[in-house]
Scaffold this motif. Structure first.
Motif, PDB file in Angstrom:
ATOM      1  N   LYS A   1       0.819  -1.215   0.000  1.00 30.05           N
ATOM      2  CA  LYS A   1       0.000   0.000   0.000  1.00 30.05           C
ATOM      3  C   LYS A   1       0.850   1.261   0.000  1.00 30.05           C
ATOM      4  O   LYS A   1       0.623   2.189  -0.783  1.00 30.05           O
ATOM      5  N   HIS A   2       1.841   1.312   0.900  1.00 27.88           N
ATOM      6  CA  HIS A   2       2.625   2.531   1.062  1.00 27.88           C
ATOM      7  C   HIS A   2       4.131   2.287   1.032  1.00 27.88           C
ATOM      8  O   HIS A   2       4.898   3.101   1.535  1.00 27.88           O
ATOM      9  N   THR A   3       4.521   1.176   0.474  1.00 28.27           N
ATOM     10  CA  THR A   3       5.950   0.862   0.396  1.00 28.27           C
ATOM     11  C   THR A   3       6.182  -0.108  -0.748  1.00 28.27           C
ATOM     12  O   THR A   3       5.239  -0.654  -1.314  1.00 28.27           O
ATOM     13  N   ALA A   4       7.435  -0.326  -1.088  1.00 25.58           N
ATOM     14  CA  ALA A   4       7.772  -1.239  -2.182  1.00 25.58           C
ATOM     15  C   ALA A   4       9.139  -1.860  -1.943  1.00 25.58           C
ATOM     16  O   ALA A   4      10.025  -1.250  -1.321  1.00 25.58           O
ATOM     17  N   PHE A   5       9.303  -3.087  -2.439  1.00 21.72           N
ATOM     18  CA  PHE A   5      10.550  -3.834  -2.288  1.00 21.72           C
ATOM     19  C   PHE A   5      11.078  -4.261  -3.655  1.00 21.72           C
ATOM     20  O   PHE A   5      10.321  -4.340  -4.639  1.00 21.72           O
ATOM     21  N   ILE A   6      12.365  -4.562  -3.696  1.00 20.99           N
ATOM     22  CA  ILE A   6      12.998  -5.151  -4.884  1.00 20.99           C
ATOM     23  C   ILE A   6      13.566  -6.503  -4.457  1.00 20.99           C
ATOM     24  O   ILE A   6      14.667  -6.572  -3.901  1.00 20.99           O
ATOM     25  N   PRO A   7      12.830  -7.607  -4.667  1.00 16.31           N
ATOM     26  CA  PRO A   7      13.326  -8.920  -4.265  1.00 16.31           C
ATOM     27  C   PRO A   7      14.292  -9.514  -5.285  1.00 16.31           C
ATOM     28  O   PRO A   7      14.109  -9.370  -6.496  1.00 16.31           O
ATOM     29  N   VAL A   8      15.325 -10.174  -4.780  1.00 14.08           N
ATOM     30  CA  VAL A   8      16.260 -10.951  -5.590  1.00 14.08           C
ATOM     31  C   VAL A   8      16.290 -12.343  -4.962  1.00 14.08           C
ATOM     32  O   VAL A   8      16.517 -12.467  -3.756  1.00 14.08           O
ATOM     33  N   TYR A   9      16.073 -13.394  -5.765  1.00 11.17           N
ATOM     34  CA  TYR A   9      15.853 -14.708  -5.163  1.00 11.17           C
ATOM     35  C   TYR A   9      16.359 -15.848  -6.038  1.00 11.17           C
ATOM     36  O   TYR A   9      16.613 -15.689  -7.235  1.00 11.17           O
ATOM     37  N   LEU A  10      16.478 -17.014  -5.395  1.00 12.58           N
ATOM     38  CA  LEU A  10      16.803 -18.268  -6.056  1.00 12.58           C
ATOM     39  C   LEU A  10      15.520 -19.076  -6.181  1.00 12.58           C
ATOM     40  O   LEU A  10      14.766 -19.197  -5.214  1.00 12.58           O
ATOM     41  N   ASN A  11      15.272 -19.629  -7.371  1.00 10.75           N
ATOM     42  CA  ASN A  11      14.037 -20.357  -7.639  1.00 10.75           C
ATOM     43  C   ASN A  11      14.307 -21.845  -7.852  1.00 10.75           C
ATOM     44  O   ASN A  11      15.262 -22.225  -8.523  1.00 10.75           O
ATOM     45  N   PHE A  12      13.433 -22.672  -7.272  1.00  8.99           N
ATOM     46  CA  PHE A  12      13.426 -24.114  -7.514  1.00  8.99           C
ATOM     47  C   PHE A  12      12.019 -24.512  -7.958  1.00  8.99           C
ATOM     48  O   PHE A  12      11.042 -24.152  -7.292  1.00  8.99           O
ATOM     49  N   THR A  13      11.905 -25.231  -9.061  1.00 12.35           N
ATOM     50  CA  THR A  13      10.606 -25.662  -9.559  1.00 12.35           C
ATOM     51  C   THR A  13      10.635 -27.161  -9.853  1.00 12.35           C
ATOM     52  O   THR A  13      11.556 -27.653 -10.505  1.00 12.35           O
ATOM     53  N   VAL A  14       9.613 -27.860  -9.359  1.00  8.66           N
ATOM     54  CA  VAL A  14       9.474 -29.303  -9.591  1.00  8.66           C
ATOM     55  C   VAL A  14       8.204 -29.537 -10.387  1.00  8.66           C
ATOM     56  O   VAL A  14       7.114 -29.095  -9.989  1.00  8.66           O
TER      57      VAL A  14
END
Length: 206
Positions: free
Chosen positions: A85-98
């Motif tokens: 609503k009143h803030t924002a992030f910049i996520p950086v991540y490792l992904n695993f998909t099965v």
């Protein structure tokens, strides 16, 4: 939310029964996926002087670059933007998909683990609760279960129900005796919080 997850899981297995042909995709390849998601806040936040509902929503736009090692497993790195609503992030991540099957329509499970950096945050407390949510950087995670629809060798659509969390700070005001109330304009206390969200994600993979 539990009913939605049960219906989605049942639909995945029903669709898979009608999709017995092997998917028309190579076993090993680089993958790229652009996705959008929407999630609503869950639970309550216990502060020293009050309880606050997590009324935040999270709108996310993510880009994933990965590698499919075989028809059932892929791994990659991703980044994006999470808007509250009143803030924002910049996520950086490792992904695993099965992937549970090797068909044109396949159930899947994915998990993202990483860290979210701050983009911006409002310094003015919210009108209702007099708090400022998500004021610091912190670890993040997301897990989802859904299905991938392989349209052809180059293009797939991914739809999943997801659960997200974000570790951050909440700022609020503790009034002291004989002190004027400025809680509508500023805060004087902070607490570490693990925010919880549940929602859906839609992606296009190529």
């Amino acid at each position: 939310m539990k009913k939605i997850l049960i219906i989605l899981i049942a639909a995945l297995f029903c669709l898979n029964l009608h999709a017995q042909n092997r998917r028309p995709t190579p076993e090993k390849k680089f993958i790229y996926m652009t996705s959008i998601g929407y999630a609503t806040g869950l639970g309550q936040i216990e502060l020293e002087n009050k309880t606050v509902q997590n009324r935040n929503f999270d709108i996310s736009v993510n880009q994933l670059l990965g590698y499919q090692f075989n028809p059932y497993f892929q791994m990659g790195i991703g980044a994006g933007f999470d808007f509250w609503k009143h803030t924002a992030f910049i996520p950086v991540y490792l992904n695993f998909t099965v992937n549970f099957t090797d068909t044109k329509i396949e159930p899947l499970f994915y998990a993202n683990m990483g860290y979210s950096f701050k983009w911006y945050v409002s310094s003015v407390p919210e009108t209702m609760d007099r708090v400022v949510h998500g004021t610091s950087t912190g670890p993040m995670g997301e897990a989802g279960i859904g299905m991938r629809i392989n349209l052809n060798e180059q293009l797939s659509i991914v739809l999943a129900a997801c659960y997200k969390n974000q570790y951050s700070d909440i700022r609020y005001t503790i009034l002291k005796p004989d002190e004027q109330d400025f809680s509508a304009y500023s805060t004087n206390a902070v607490k570490n919080v693990l925010y919880h969200f549940a929602g859906v994600r839609l992606g296009i993979q190529f």
